[in-house]
Design an enzyme around this catalytic site. Structure first.
Site, short mmCIF file in Angstrom:
data_model
loop_
_atom_site.label_atom_id
_atom_site.label_comp_id
_atom_site.label_asym_id
_atom_site.label_seq_id
_atom_site.Cartn_x
_atom_site.Cartn_y
_atom_site.Cartn_z
N GLU A 1 65.10 86.29 64.80
CA GLU A 1 64.36 85.08 64.44
C GLU A 1 64.00 85.08 62.95
O GLU A 1 62.83 85.05 62.58
CB GLU A 1 63.05 85.01 65.26
CG GLU A 1 63.24 85.05 66.75
CD GLU A 1 61.92 85.25 67.51
OE1 GLU A 1 60.88 85.52 66.88
OE2 GLU A 1 61.95 85.14 68.75
N PRO A 2 65.00 85.09 62.07
CA PRO A 2 64.68 85.13 60.64
C PRO A 2 64.19 83.77 60.16
O PRO A 2 64.67 82.73 60.59
CB PRO A 2 66.04 85.46 60.01
CG PRO A 2 67.04 84.83 60.94
CD PRO A 2 66.45 85.01 62.33
N GLY A 3 63.24 83.79 59.26
CA GLY A 3 62.75 82.56 58.66
C GLY A 3 62.84 82.65 57.16
O GLY A 3 63.73 82.11 56.51
N ARG A 4 61.92 83.42 56.58
CA ARG A 4 61.79 83.51 55.13
C ARG A 4 63.09 83.96 54.44
O ARG A 4 63.45 83.43 53.39
CB ARG A 4 60.68 84.52 54.81
CG ARG A 4 60.21 84.51 53.37
CD ARG A 4 59.22 85.64 53.12
NE ARG A 4 58.21 85.79 54.12
CZ ARG A 4 56.96 85.32 54.02
NH1 ARG A 4 56.59 84.67 52.93
NH2 ARG A 4 56.10 85.51 54.99
N CYS B 1 39.50 70.54 43.85
CA CYS B 1 38.16 70.94 43.47
C CYS B 1 37.67 72.18 44.20
O CYS B 1 36.66 72.14 44.91
CB CYS B 1 37.20 69.78 43.68
SG CYS B 1 37.68 68.42 42.63
N GLU B 2 38.43 73.23 44.13
CA GLU B 2 37.88 74.53 44.49
C GLU B 2 38.63 75.61 43.72
O GLU B 2 39.81 75.44 43.39
CB GLU B 2 37.89 74.79 46.00
CG GLU B 2 39.16 74.60 46.75
CD GLU B 2 38.93 74.88 48.24
OE1 GLU B 2 38.83 76.05 48.58
OE2 GLU B 2 38.84 73.93 49.04
N TYR C 1 57.65 78.47 54.14
CA TYR C 1 56.19 78.41 54.20
C TYR C 1 55.62 77.66 52.99
O TYR C 1 54.58 78.02 52.46
CB TYR C 1 55.59 79.81 54.35
CG TYR C 1 56.20 80.55 55.52
CD1 TYR C 1 55.97 80.13 56.82
CD2 TYR C 1 57.05 81.65 55.33
CE1 TYR C 1 56.55 80.78 57.90
CE2 TYR C 1 57.64 82.31 56.40
CZ TYR C 1 57.38 81.86 57.68
OH TYR C 1 57.97 82.50 58.74
N TYR D 1 46.97 83.70 50.76
CA TYR D 1 47.31 85.13 50.84
C TYR D 1 47.27 85.82 49.48
O TYR D 1 47.73 86.96 49.38
CB TYR D 1 48.71 85.33 51.43
CG TYR D 1 49.05 84.43 52.61
CD1 TYR D 1 48.40 84.58 53.82
CD2 TYR D 1 50.04 83.47 52.49
CE1 TYR D 1 48.72 83.76 54.90
CE2 TYR D 1 50.37 82.65 53.57
CZ TYR D 1 49.71 82.80 54.76
OH TYR D 1 50.02 82.00 55.82
#
Ligand code: LLP
Length: 420
Positions: free
Chosen positions: A275-278, A344-345, A373, A319
Protein backbone atom coordinates in the site's frame (compact mmCIF):
# COMPACT_ATOMS: atom_id res chain seq x y z
CA UNK A 1 14.25 11.32 -9.75
CA UNK A 2 11.57 13.84 -10.67
CA UNK A 3 10.72 16.07 -13.61
CA UNK A 4 10.88 19.47 -11.89
CA UNK A 5 14.05 20.97 -13.34
CA UNK A 6 15.50 24.35 -14.26
CA UNK A 7 15.51 25.01 -18.00
CA UNK A 8 16.95 28.31 -19.25
CA UNK A 9 16.85 29.61 -15.69
CA UNK A 10 13.17 28.85 -15.13
CA UNK A 11 11.81 25.96 -13.08
CA UNK A 12 9.72 23.67 -15.27
CA UNK A 13 7.43 20.77 -14.61
CA UNK A 14 8.43 18.51 -17.50
CA UNK A 15 8.29 20.98 -20.43
CA UNK A 16 5.93 23.50 -18.90
CA UNK A 17 7.42 26.60 -17.24
CA UNK A 18 5.85 27.06 -13.84
CA UNK A 19 5.54 30.78 -14.61
CA UNK A 20 2.92 29.87 -17.20
CA UNK A 21 0.80 27.88 -14.76
CA UNK A 22 1.04 30.64 -12.15
CA UNK A 23 -0.11 33.24 -14.67
CA UNK A 24 -2.94 31.17 -16.12
CA UNK A 25 -4.26 29.41 -13.02
CA UNK A 26 -3.11 31.70 -10.25
CA UNK A 27 -1.36 30.79 -7.03
CA UNK A 28 -1.18 28.95 -4.76
CA UNK A 29 -1.55 25.88 -6.96
CA UNK A 30 -0.36 22.31 -6.83
CA UNK A 31 1.50 21.05 -9.88
CA UNK A 32 1.86 17.31 -10.50
CA UNK A 33 4.04 15.64 -13.11
CA UNK A 34 2.58 12.69 -14.98
CA UNK A 35 6.02 11.42 -16.06
CA UNK A 36 7.20 11.43 -12.44
CA UNK A 37 4.13 9.58 -11.20
CA UNK A 38 4.52 6.95 -13.90
CA UNK A 39 8.22 6.64 -13.24
CA UNK A 40 7.71 6.12 -9.52
CA UNK A 41 4.92 3.61 -10.13
CA UNK A 42 7.21 1.62 -12.41
CA UNK A 43 10.26 1.84 -10.14
CA UNK A 44 8.21 0.52 -7.22
CA UNK A 45 6.77 -2.30 -9.29
CA UNK A 46 10.22 -3.15 -10.62
CA UNK A 47 11.57 -3.23 -7.05
CA UNK A 48 9.08 -6.01 -6.30
CA UNK A 49 9.81 -7.99 -9.42
CA UNK A 50 11.49 -10.72 -7.35
CA UNK A 51 8.12 -11.55 -5.80
CA UNK A 52 5.42 -13.73 -7.25
CA UNK A 53 2.60 -11.52 -8.56
CA UNK A 54 2.56 -8.83 -5.86
CA UNK A 55 -0.58 -6.74 -5.49
CA UNK A 56 0.09 -3.00 -5.35
CA UNK A 57 -2.62 -0.72 -4.03
CA UNK A 58 -1.89 3.00 -4.03
CA UNK A 59 -2.77 4.59 -0.68
CA UNK A 60 -5.41 7.00 -1.97
CA UNK A 61 -5.10 9.23 1.09
CA UNK A 62 -1.69 10.36 -0.15
CA UNK A 63 -3.18 11.96 -3.25
CA UNK A 64 -6.83 11.27 -4.08
CA UNK A 65 -7.03 13.51 -7.15
CA UNK A 66 -8.97 11.65 -9.85
CA UNK A 67 -6.38 12.37 -12.54
CA UNK A 68 -3.59 11.05 -10.32
CA UNK A 69 -5.62 7.92 -9.56
CA UNK A 70 -6.33 7.46 -13.26
CA UNK A 71 -2.60 7.49 -14.04
CA UNK A 72 -2.01 4.84 -11.40
CA UNK A 73 -4.98 2.77 -12.57
CA UNK A 74 -3.43 2.83 -16.05
CA UNK A 75 -0.20 1.56 -14.45
CA UNK A 76 -2.15 -1.43 -13.13
CA UNK A 77 -2.29 -0.19 -9.56
CA UNK A 78 -5.18 -0.94 -7.27
CA UNK A 79 -6.19 1.28 -4.36
CA UNK A 80 -5.96 1.23 -0.60
CA UNK A 81 -8.93 3.25 0.63
CA UNK A 82 -9.96 4.32 4.11
CA UNK A 83 -13.38 5.88 3.59
CA UNK A 84 -16.46 5.64 1.43
CA UNK A 85 -15.30 8.81 -0.29
CA UNK A 86 -11.95 7.30 -1.24
CA UNK A 87 -13.68 4.13 -2.44
CA UNK A 88 -15.95 6.19 -4.69
CA UNK A 89 -12.92 8.01 -6.10
CA UNK A 90 -10.95 4.83 -6.77
CA UNK A 91 -13.88 3.31 -8.65
CA UNK A 92 -14.50 6.50 -10.58
CA UNK A 93 -10.83 6.61 -11.60
CA UNK A 94 -11.21 3.15 -13.10
CA UNK A 95 -9.59 1.00 -10.45
CA UNK A 96 -11.04 -2.49 -10.52
CA UNK A 97 -13.15 -3.32 -7.45
CA UNK A 98 -11.22 -6.54 -6.91
CA UNK A 99 -8.00 -4.51 -6.72
CA UNK A 100 -9.31 -2.32 -3.91
CA UNK A 101 -8.42 -2.86 -0.27
CA UNK A 102 -10.45 -1.13 2.45
CA UNK A 103 -8.35 -0.19 5.50
CA UNK A 104 -9.18 1.92 8.51
CA UNK A 105 -10.00 1.56 12.16
CA UNK A 106 -13.44 3.18 11.99
CA UNK A 107 -15.26 1.94 8.92
CA UNK A 108 -18.92 2.72 9.47
CA UNK A 109 -21.79 0.35 8.83
CA UNK A 110 -22.57 2.32 5.66
CA UNK A 111 -18.96 2.11 4.48
CA UNK A 112 -18.73 -1.64 5.09
CA UNK A 113 -21.93 -2.01 3.09
CA UNK A 114 -20.61 0.22 0.32
CA UNK A 115 -17.49 -1.92 0.07
CA UNK A 116 -19.53 -5.12 -0.11
CA UNK A 117 -21.86 -3.72 -2.74
CA UNK A 118 -18.89 -2.56 -4.82
CA UNK A 119 -17.39 -6.05 -4.59
CA UNK A 120 -13.99 -4.85 -3.35
CA UNK A 121 -11.09 -7.29 -3.13
CA UNK A 122 -10.30 -7.16 0.57
CA UNK A 123 -11.34 -5.63 3.87
CA UNK A 124 -8.49 -5.07 6.29
CA UNK A 125 -10.30 -5.71 9.54
CA UNK A 126 -8.88 -3.78 12.47
CA UNK A 127 -10.79 -5.36 15.34
CA UNK A 128 -12.80 -8.44 16.23
CA UNK A 129 -15.85 -6.19 16.65
CA UNK A 130 -15.50 -4.91 13.09
CA UNK A 131 -15.21 -8.49 11.85
CA UNK A 132 -18.56 -9.49 13.39
CA UNK A 133 -20.24 -6.37 12.10
CA UNK A 134 -18.98 -7.03 8.58
CA UNK A 135 -20.06 -10.69 8.85
CA UNK A 136 -23.59 -9.66 9.82
CA UNK A 137 -23.88 -7.19 6.95
CA UNK A 138 -22.41 -9.64 4.44
CA UNK A 139 -24.81 -12.39 5.58
CA UNK A 140 -27.76 -10.03 5.17
CA UNK A 141 -26.72 -9.30 1.59
CA UNK A 142 -25.83 -12.90 0.80
CA UNK A 143 -22.19 -11.99 0.22
CA UNK A 144 -18.86 -13.33 1.47
CA UNK A 145 -16.27 -10.73 2.38
CA UNK A 146 -12.59 -11.43 1.75
CA UNK A 147 -10.68 -10.20 4.79
CA UNK A 148 -7.25 -9.73 6.23
CA UNK A 149 -6.77 -9.11 9.93
CA UNK A 150 -4.58 -6.10 10.65
CA UNK A 151 -2.18 -6.78 13.45
CA UNK A 152 -0.35 -4.31 15.63
CA UNK A 153 3.19 -5.70 15.91
CA UNK A 154 4.31 -3.25 18.63
CA UNK A 155 7.26 -1.98 16.61
CA UNK A 156 8.61 1.54 16.82
CA UNK A 157 8.76 2.86 13.25
CA UNK A 158 11.13 5.63 14.38
CA UNK A 159 9.22 8.28 12.51
CA UNK A 160 7.18 11.27 13.70
CA UNK A 161 4.91 10.13 16.55
CA UNK A 162 1.79 11.40 14.78
CA UNK A 163 2.36 9.13 11.79
CA UNK A 164 3.53 6.11 13.74
CA UNK A 165 0.88 3.38 13.72
CA UNK A 166 2.43 0.10 14.85
CA UNK A 167 3.12 0.61 18.54
CA UNK A 168 1.03 -1.11 21.20
CA UNK A 169 -0.49 2.18 22.32
CA UNK A 170 -1.61 3.13 18.79
CA UNK A 171 -5.24 2.55 17.85
CA UNK A 172 -4.51 0.36 14.83
CA UNK A 173 -4.95 -3.39 14.40
CA UNK A 174 -5.26 -6.15 16.98
CA UNK A 175 -2.41 -6.96 19.37
CA UNK A 176 -0.06 -9.53 17.91
CA UNK A 177 -0.42 -11.85 20.90
CA UNK A 178 -4.18 -12.00 20.42
CA UNK A 179 -4.17 -12.22 16.63
CA UNK A 180 -4.33 -16.01 16.33
CA UNK A 181 -7.38 -16.47 18.56
CA UNK A 182 -9.21 -13.56 16.95
CA UNK A 183 -8.38 -14.76 13.44
CA UNK A 184 -9.54 -18.28 14.28
CA UNK A 185 -12.83 -17.02 15.70
CA UNK A 186 -13.50 -14.74 12.74
CA UNK A 187 -12.64 -17.58 10.35
CA UNK A 188 -15.62 -19.49 11.76
CA UNK A 189 -17.95 -16.78 10.44
CA UNK A 190 -19.67 -18.15 7.35
CA UNK A 191 -19.83 -14.75 5.67
CA UNK A 192 -16.12 -13.96 6.11
CA UNK A 193 -13.35 -15.36 3.96
CA UNK A 194 -10.43 -14.82 6.33
CA UNK A 195 -7.54 -15.05 3.93
CA UNK A 196 -4.67 -13.14 5.41
CA UNK A 197 -3.03 -10.65 7.68
CA UNK A 198 -2.06 -7.02 7.27
CA UNK A 199 0.37 -4.63 8.89
CA UNK A 200 1.30 -0.96 8.51
CA UNK A 201 3.60 0.50 11.13
CA UNK A 202 3.87 4.11 10.02
CA UNK A 203 4.79 6.55 7.32
CA UNK A 204 7.95 8.33 6.14
CA UNK A 205 10.19 5.57 7.47
CA UNK A 206 13.83 6.45 7.02
CA UNK A 207 15.26 3.01 7.76
CA UNK A 208 14.14 -0.48 6.79
CA UNK A 209 14.88 -2.07 10.14
CA UNK A 210 11.51 -1.46 11.82
CA UNK A 211 9.74 -2.81 8.73
CA UNK A 212 11.93 -5.88 8.74
CA UNK A 213 11.22 -6.45 12.44
CA UNK A 214 7.47 -6.13 11.85
CA UNK A 215 7.52 -8.42 8.80
CA UNK A 216 9.53 -11.05 10.68
CA UNK A 217 6.84 -11.03 13.39
CA UNK A 218 4.23 -11.47 10.68
CA UNK A 219 6.10 -14.49 9.32
CA UNK A 220 5.94 -16.14 12.74
CA UNK A 221 2.25 -15.32 13.00
CA UNK A 222 1.52 -16.95 9.64
CA UNK A 223 3.19 -20.16 10.84
CA UNK A 224 1.25 -20.02 14.09
CA UNK A 225 -2.05 -19.47 12.29
CA UNK A 226 -1.44 -22.39 9.97
CA UNK A 227 -0.48 -24.59 12.91
CA UNK A 228 -3.91 -23.74 14.35
CA UNK A 229 -5.53 -24.88 11.12
CA UNK A 230 -6.21 -21.41 9.69
CA UNK A 231 -5.76 -20.72 6.02
CA UNK A 232 -3.49 -17.78 5.14
CA UNK A 233 -3.07 -16.96 1.46
CA UNK A 234 -2.43 -13.20 1.58
CA UNK A 235 -0.17 -10.84 3.53
CA UNK A 236 -0.55 -7.09 3.18
CA UNK A 237 2.67 -5.30 4.14
CA UNK A 238 1.19 -1.79 4.03
CA UNK A 239 3.14 1.29 2.96
CA UNK A 240 5.52 3.54 4.81
CA UNK A 241 8.65 3.87 2.71
CA UNK A 242 10.02 7.39 3.19
CA UNK A 243 11.12 9.84 0.53
CA UNK A 244 13.84 12.52 0.59
CA UNK A 245 12.45 15.94 1.53
CA UNK A 246 15.86 17.62 1.46
CA UNK A 247 18.01 17.69 -1.66
CA UNK A 248 20.77 15.13 -1.22
CA UNK A 249 19.05 13.25 1.62
CA UNK A 250 19.63 9.50 1.38
CA UNK A 251 16.79 7.09 2.14
CA UNK A 252 16.36 3.39 1.50
CA UNK A 253 15.45 2.93 -2.16
CA UNK A 254 12.47 0.94 -3.39
CA UNK A 255 14.99 -1.62 -4.68
CA UNK A 256 16.50 -2.04 -1.20
CA UNK A 257 13.00 -2.31 0.25
CA UNK A 258 12.04 -4.92 -2.36
CA UNK A 259 15.18 -6.96 -1.67
CA UNK A 260 14.51 -6.88 2.08
CA UNK A 261 10.90 -7.97 1.55
CA UNK A 262 11.97 -10.82 -0.74
CA UNK A 263 14.48 -12.02 1.85
CA UNK A 264 12.19 -11.82 4.88
CA UNK A 265 9.10 -13.28 3.21
CA UNK A 266 10.83 -16.17 1.41
CA UNK A 267 8.83 -19.33 2.01
CA UNK A 268 5.69 -17.58 3.29
CA UNK A 269 3.71 -18.99 0.39
CA UNK A 270 1.23 -16.11 0.23
CA UNK A 271 0.35 -13.38 -2.23
CA UNK A 272 2.05 -10.23 -0.95
CA UNK A 273 0.19 -6.94 -1.04
CA UNK A 274 1.53 -3.40 -0.73
CA UNK A 275 0.00 0.00 0.00
CA UNK A 276 2.55 2.64 -1.03
CA UNK A 277 1.48 6.26 -0.97
CA UNK A 278 4.20 8.83 -0.41
CA UNK A 279 6.90 6.97 -2.34
CA UNK A 280 4.72 7.14 -5.45
CA UNK A 281 3.31 10.65 -5.21
CA UNK A 282 5.55 12.67 -2.88
CA UNK A 283 8.17 13.92 -5.30
CA UNK A 284 5.70 14.06 -8.18
CA UNK A 285 4.21 17.33 -6.99
CA UNK A 286 5.13 20.85 -5.90
CA UNK A 287 3.11 23.63 -4.36
CA UNK A 288 3.60 26.74 -6.47
CA UNK A 289 3.27 30.00 -4.55
CA UNK A 290 3.93 33.71 -4.98
CA UNK A 291 5.70 35.95 -2.51
CA UNK A 292 3.24 38.55 -1.22
CA UNK A 293 5.90 40.58 0.48
CA UNK A 294 9.13 40.33 2.39
CA UNK A 295 8.74 41.88 5.80
CA UNK A 296 11.68 43.07 7.85
CA UNK A 297 11.74 41.71 11.38
CA UNK A 298 13.58 43.08 14.42
CA UNK A 299 17.15 41.93 14.23
CA UNK A 300 16.54 38.54 12.68
CA UNK A 301 16.01 37.37 9.12
CA UNK A 302 13.09 38.81 7.17
CA UNK A 303 9.73 37.11 7.00
CA UNK A 304 8.99 36.07 3.44
CA UNK A 305 5.17 35.98 3.36
CA UNK A 306 3.93 33.70 0.57
CA UNK A 307 0.37 33.26 -0.66
CA UNK A 308 0.30 29.57 0.29
CA UNK A 309 -0.52 28.79 3.89
CA UNK A 310 -0.94 25.98 6.38
CA UNK A 311 -4.44 25.39 5.04
CA UNK A 312 -2.95 24.51 1.63
CA UNK A 313 0.04 22.51 2.88
CA UNK A 314 -0.43 21.41 6.47
CA UNK A 315 2.66 19.24 6.95
CA UNK A 316 5.06 21.85 8.33
CA UNK A 317 2.47 23.10 10.83
CA UNK A 318 1.32 19.60 11.82
CA UNK A 319 4.55 17.67 11.93
CA UNK A 320 7.25 20.31 11.77
CA UNK A 321 7.97 18.83 8.35
CA UNK A 322 10.66 20.19 6.03
CA UNK A 323 9.85 21.04 2.41
CA UNK A 324 12.60 22.37 0.18
CA UNK A 325 11.74 25.90 -0.92
CA UNK A 326 13.09 27.19 -4.23
CA UNK A 327 12.65 30.18 -6.49
CA UNK A 328 11.06 29.51 -9.87
CA UNK A 329 13.48 31.98 -11.47
CA UNK A 330 16.57 31.88 -9.25
CA UNK A 331 19.11 34.65 -9.77
CA UNK A 332 21.90 32.87 -7.95
CA UNK A 333 21.62 35.22 -4.99
CA UNK A 334 20.61 33.67 -1.68
CA UNK A 335 19.13 34.82 1.60
CA UNK A 336 18.22 33.53 5.02
CA UNK A 337 14.55 33.99 5.79
CA UNK A 338 11.56 32.82 7.76
CA UNK A 339 9.03 31.48 5.24
CA UNK A 340 5.47 32.04 6.43
CA UNK A 341 1.91 32.07 5.14
CA UNK A 342 -0.76 34.74 5.67
CA UNK A 343 -2.82 32.82 8.25
CA UNK A 344 -3.28 34.34 11.65
CA UNK A 345 -1.39 31.91 13.78
CA UNK A 346 2.29 31.39 14.37
CA UNK A 347 1.92 27.76 13.35
CA UNK A 348 1.49 29.01 9.80
CA UNK A 349 5.24 28.82 9.32
CA UNK A 350 6.88 26.76 6.58
CA UNK A 351 10.45 27.31 7.70
CA UNK A 352 12.51 29.36 10.14
CA UNK A 353 16.01 30.62 9.38
CA UNK A 354 15.94 28.92 6.00
CA UNK A 355 18.83 29.47 3.62
CA UNK A 356 17.11 29.81 0.28
CA UNK A 357 17.08 31.63 -3.04
CA UNK A 358 16.76 35.40 -2.68
CA UNK A 359 13.14 36.42 -3.19
CA UNK A 360 11.25 39.68 -3.34
CA UNK A 361 7.55 40.55 -3.54
CA UNK A 362 5.94 39.11 -6.66
CA UNK A 363 8.47 36.30 -7.14
CA UNK A 364 7.32 32.73 -7.64
CA UNK A 365 8.62 29.84 -5.56
CA UNK A 366 7.80 26.20 -4.89
CA UNK A 367 7.59 23.92 -1.92
CA UNK A 368 8.89 20.63 -3.18
CA UNK A 369 7.77 17.09 -2.41
CA UNK A 370 4.19 18.21 -2.01
CA UNK A 371 2.57 15.55 -4.19
CA UNK A 372 1.68 13.36 -1.19
CA UNK A 373 -0.30 14.58 1.82
CA UNK A 374 -0.46 18.04 0.27
CA UNK A 375 -3.72 19.10 -1.38
CA UNK A 376 -5.47 16.15 0.22
CA UNK A 377 -4.96 17.67 3.67
CA UNK A 378 -6.03 21.16 2.64
CA UNK A 379 -8.76 23.04 4.47
CA UNK A 380 -10.46 26.37 4.00
CA UNK A 381 -9.24 27.84 7.29
CA UNK A 382 -9.29 31.63 7.42
CA UNK A 383 -11.91 31.40 4.63
CA UNK A 384 -9.16 31.00 2.05
CA UNK A 385 -10.99 28.51 -0.16
CA UNK A 386 -9.48 25.28 -1.47
CA UNK A 387 -6.26 25.30 -3.47
CA UNK A 388 -6.29 24.32 -7.18
CA UNK A 389 -4.40 21.35 -8.64
CA UNK A 390 -2.84 20.93 -12.09
CA UNK A 391 -1.27 18.02 -13.93
CA UNK A 392 1.56 18.44 -16.43
CA UNK A 393 2.13 16.00 -19.27
CA UNK A 394 5.07 16.93 -21.49
CA UNK A 395 4.42 20.40 -22.85
CA UNK A 396 0.75 20.52 -21.85
CA UNK A 397 -1.06 20.78 -18.58
CA UNK A 398 -4.61 20.66 -17.29
CA UNK A 399 -6.37 21.96 -14.21
CA UNK A 400 -7.32 18.72 -12.46
CA UNK A 401 -9.02 20.36 -9.48
CA UNK A 402 -10.61 23.78 -9.63
CA UNK A 403 -9.85 26.31 -6.97
CA UNK A 404 -12.92 26.37 -4.71
CA UNK A 405 -13.53 29.95 -3.77
CA UNK A 406 -14.37 30.96 -0.23
CA UNK A 407 -17.67 32.26 -1.61
CA UNK A 408 -18.60 28.80 -2.95
CA UNK A 409 -18.01 27.32 0.47
CA UNK A 410 -20.11 30.09 1.98
CA UNK A 411 -22.89 29.21 -0.47
CA UNK A 412 -23.29 25.89 1.38
CA UNK A 413 -24.03 27.71 4.64
CA UNK A 414 -27.45 28.83 5.88
CA UNK A 415 -28.58 31.33 8.46
CA UNK A 416 -31.79 29.85 9.92
CA UNK A 417 -34.90 32.00 9.65
CA UNK A 418 -35.20 32.10 13.45
CA UNK A 419 -32.00 34.13 13.60
CA UNK A 420 -33.28 36.74 11.18
N1 LLP B 1 -1.59 1.96 4.40
C1 LLP B 1 -2.17 2.43 5.53
C2 LLP B 1 -3.06 1.55 6.29
C3 LLP B 1 -1.89 3.74 5.97
O1 LLP B 1 -2.45 4.19 7.08
C4 LLP B 1 -1.03 4.56 5.21
C5 LLP B 1 -0.74 5.94 5.63
C6 LLP B 1 -0.46 4.03 4.03
C7 LLP B 1 -0.76 2.72 3.67
C8 LLP B 1 0.45 4.82 3.15
O2 LLP B 1 1.63 5.15 3.80
P1 LLP B 1 2.83 5.83 2.97
O3 LLP B 1 3.35 4.81 1.98
O4 LLP B 1 2.30 7.00 2.29
O5 LLP B 1 3.81 6.17 4.02
N2 LLP B 1 -0.29 12.91 6.71
C9 LLP B 1 0.98 12.31 7.05
C10 LLP B 1 1.07 10.86 6.61
C11 LLP B 1 -0.03 9.98 7.17
C12 LLP B 1 0.04 8.56 6.71
C13 LLP B 1 -1.17 7.80 7.12
N3 LLP B 1 -1.22 6.46 6.69
C14 LLP B 1 2.11 13.14 6.46
O6 LLP B 1 1.85 14.16 5.83
O7 LLP B 1 3.28 12.82 6.65
Amino acid sequence: MDHFQLKDGVLHAEDVPLVRIAEEVGTPVYVYSRATLERHARVFREALSGLDNPHIAFAVKANPNLAVLKILANEGYGADVVSGGELTRALKAGMKPEDIVFSGVGKTHAELRQGLEAGIGQFNIESEEEGYELAAIAARYGRRAACALRVNPDVDARTHEKISTGKRENKFGVPLDRATEIYARLAREEALDMRGIAVHIGSQLSTLEPLETAFAKLGKLIAELRAEGCSVTHADLGGGLGVPYKAGEELPSPAEYGAMVARVTAGWDVRLMFEPGRVIAGNAGVLLTRVIRAKRSGNGPPFVVVDAAMNDLARPAMYGAWHDFEAVEPTGATMTAHIVGPICETGDTFAMDRDCDALVAGDLAVFRTAGAYGATMASSYNSRGFVAETLVDGDRYAVVADRIAASAIMDAERVPAWLA
